[in-house]
Design a protein around this motif. Structure first.
Motif, PDB file in Angstrom:
ATOM      1  N   VAL A 202     -43.422 -38.932  96.915  1.00  0.00           N
ATOM      2  CA  VAL A 202     -43.670 -39.207  98.332  1.00  0.00           C
ATOM      3  C   VAL A 202     -42.342 -39.308  99.066  1.00  0.00           C
ATOM      4  O   VAL A 202     -41.404 -39.953  98.591  1.00  0.00           O
ATOM      5  N   PHE A 203     -42.282 -38.649 100.210  1.00  0.00           N
ATOM      6  CA  PHE A 203     -41.117 -38.798 101.083  1.00  0.00           C
ATOM      7  C   PHE A 203     -41.606 -39.019 102.500  1.00  0.00           C
ATOM      8  O   PHE A 203     -42.548 -38.373 102.959  1.00  0.00           O
ATOM      9  N   SER A 204     -40.964 -39.954 103.177  1.00  0.00           N
ATOM     10  CA  SER A 204     -41.350 -40.299 104.543  1.00  0.00           C
ATOM     11  C   SER A 204     -40.144 -40.216 105.463  1.00  0.00           C
ATOM     12  O   SER A 204     -39.096 -40.792 105.177  1.00  0.00           O
ATOM     13  N   TRP A 205     -40.328 -39.482 106.556  1.00  0.00           N
ATOM     14  CA  TRP A 205     -39.288 -39.454 107.581  1.00  0.00           C
ATOM     15  C   TRP A 205     -39.383 -40.682 108.484  1.00  0.00           C
ATOM     16  O   TRP A 205     -38.441 -40.998 109.187  1.00  0.00           O
ATOM     17  N   GLY A 206     -40.522 -41.352 108.463  1.00  0.00           N
ATOM     18  CA  GLY A 206     -40.696 -42.526 109.313  1.00  0.00           C
ATOM     19  C   GLY A 206     -40.254 -43.811 108.656  1.00  0.00           C
ATOM     20  O   GLY A 206     -40.079 -44.833 109.319  1.00  0.00           O
TER      21      GLY A 206
END
Length: 413
Positions: A202-206
C-alpha cells in the motif's frame, strides 16, 4: 564508529491511539529516547499513528548512541510502549507489546469506515470479464469494465459509496490486482498479491510520513543506509510494478516520490495504463464514459449468470465459442435447416416408439430399448426446437438494437 555489523535488526511495526496529541509531540518523545523510527498518519486523523522501528531478537529497540554514529541497543519494546501510553494517555501497541492508558471517559474521534461519497476507484486485474456481472450483483453496485488486450488486463471502475471490489475476498484468477483510489481524504494505490491483507503493498500520497533519527541532528551515511533498508517500504514499488505487465519499476518509484495527484498521474504513466484512467480517478470522466466501457448493473443473480454466460459464449477465445457462434448463425440465417433436423429427429423418435408399440401388440412384450430411444429423441427434438427459437429471437433482437443504435448515431451526427 558505526554499529556492530554482526548486530541483526528486525523491522517492528505498531499503532498509537493518542487522542488530543499531535504527531510532532510523539516524534519529540521518541527523539528524547533516541529511538530511530518512522511515523505515519493521515492529516484528518493525527491521533492515529503508525509506528515502525527496529528491534533485536531480545526485543530491545535500536537507538542512536550519544557519542558515536550508527545505532545500538536501547530500552525494551515493552518499556517504550508503556512509556508512550502513559505519557500521552493513549493505547499503544508495538510488536507483541501493548499498553492501554486511555481514560475511561475518553471520546475517540470518529473515523469513517466506508468509502466517501466522492470516492473513485479503478481496479486493474486479470479477472475474466465474464465475472464482472456477478461481481456487480454481489457488491450491489454498478461496475464499468473495459479490457486492455495488450496487457491481458481488465479495468473495473466504480464511484461513490458501497462495497469495494475484493470486499468478499479475491479469487486466484483475479490476482495480482492493483486498486487505485481517490477520495476527499486520500490518494492511494494498493497491490493485492495473495488475497491476504497483510501481504498487500500500500502506498498513499495523502499519508504524512516523518522519520525520527534518534538524537541525531544530521544522520550519517551508515544510519541513512540502515533506515533505507529497514524502515522504508521498498517492496511497495516492486509489488506495484509487478501487478501490471511491462510496468517501469524505476518510474513507479519516481511516481511515489511525486506529491499529490501529480504522483498518481505519473504512476498511471509508469504502469503503461491509458491516459483516461487518470481522468476517471480525478472525476473528469465518469466510469461509464471510459472508452470501450461496458456497465453492468446489479439486476439479480439469475440475470447476472445469464449475462456472464452470454459474454463467455461471445468471446471467440472461450472454449466452445466458435461452435456457439456457428449455431447462432444457422438458426438465425437458415432456420429451415434446424427445422428439418428437428423434424427428422422427431420422425425417427416417433418411428421407434411406433415400432416398439407394434411389437408389443404382436408379441405381447415391448422392446424397452426402442421405446426409450424413441422417447429420448422426441424430448431432445422438442428441446432443440425451443432452444433454436429462443436463440433466433434473441439474436434478431440484438441485431435490431444494433441497427437502431447506428441509425441514432447517424442522425445525431
Amino acid at each position: 564508529m558505526a554499529q556492530d555489523p554482526a548486530q541483526r535488526w528486525n523491522r517492528t511495526e505498531g499503532v498509537l491511539v493518542v487522542p488530543g496529541t499531535q504527531p510532532d509531540a510523539v516524534a519529540a518523545r521518541l527523539e528524547a529516547e533516541r529511538v530511530v523510527a518512522r511515523l505515519e498518519w493521515y492529516p484528518a486523523t493525527p491521533h492515529l499513528l503508525s509506528l515502525t522501528l527496529l528491534a533485536d531478537a531480545d526485543g530491545r529497540v535500536a537507538v542512536t548512541p550519544p557519542s558515536r554514529g550508527g545505532v545500538t541497543v536501547g530500552i525494551r519494546i515493552s518499556e517504550l510502549v508503556e512509556s508512550l501510553a502513559r505519557e500521552f494517555s493513549g493505547d499503544v501497541t508495538i510488536g507483541p507489546a501493548s499498553f492501554n492508558a486511555l481514560p475511561a471517559d475518553v471520546a475517540l474521534p470518529s473515523v469513517a469506515s466506508e468509502a466517501p461519497e466522492g470516492s473513485r476507484t479503478v481496479v486493474v486485474s486479470p479477472l475474466s470479464a465474464y465475472m464482472v456481472p456477478l461481481q456487480a450483483t454481489l457488491l450491489e453496485r454498478p461496475l464499468a469494465v473495459t479490457s486492455l488486450p495488450a496487457l491481458d488486463r481488465r479495468i473495473v471502475m466504480y464511484s461513490g459509496e458501497g462495497n469495494q471490489l475484493g470486499a468478499f475476498g479475491w479469487d486466484k484468477e483475479s490476482l495480482p490486482a492493483l486498486v487505485l483510489t481517490v477520495d476527499a481524504r486520500d490518494i492511494a494505490v494498493r497491490a493485492v498479491t495473495t488475497g491476504e491483507s497483510e501481504d498487500d503493498a500500500v502506498f498513499s500520497w495523502g499519508m504524512t510520513s516523518q522519520y525520527v533519527w534518534g538524537g541525531v541532528a544530521e544522520p550519517g551515511p551508515a544510519l541513512r543506509a540502515l533506515v533505507d533498508e529497514m524502515l522504508t517500504d521498498s517492496t511497495d514499488v516492486s509489488l506495484v510494478a509487478a501487478a501490471v505487465p511491462g510496468a517501469d519499476a524505476e518510474a513507479v518509484a519516481e511516481a511515489f516520490s511525486t506529491p499529490g495527484i501529480d504522483g498518481l498521474v505519473a504512476l498511471i504513466d509508469a504502469l503503461g495504463l491509458p491516459d483516461w484512467v487518470a481522468s476517471v480517478l480525478t472525476g473528469r470522466l465518469a466510469p461509464a464514459e471510459a472508452p470501450g466501457a461496458v456497465v453492468h448493473e446489479p439486476r439479480g443473480l439469475s440475470n447476472a449468470v445469464g449475462r456472464s454466460v452470454g459474454l463467455m459464449l461471445q468471446d471467440p477465445e472461450a472454449p466452445g465459442s466458435a461452435f456457439w457462434q456457428t449455431y447462432i448463425r444457422v438458426v438465425t440465417e437458415r432456420p429451415w435447416l434446424m427445422r428439418a433436423g428437428v423434424a427428422l429427429e422427431a420422425g425417427i423418435g416417433g418411428a421407434l416408439i411406433g415400432t416398439a408399440v407394434h411389437r408389443r401388440d404382436r408379441t405381447g412384450v415391448a422392446h424397452r430399448g426402442l421405446l426409450a430411444t424413441g422417447v429420448v429423441l422426441l424430448v431432445d427434438a422438442v428441446a432443440e426446437a425451443s432452444l433454436a427459437s429462443w436463440t433466433r429471437h434473441r439474436e434478431l433482437r440484438r441485431r435490431a438494437d444494433q441497427e437502431m443504435a447506428l441509425v441514432a448515431e447517424e442522425l445525431g451526427a
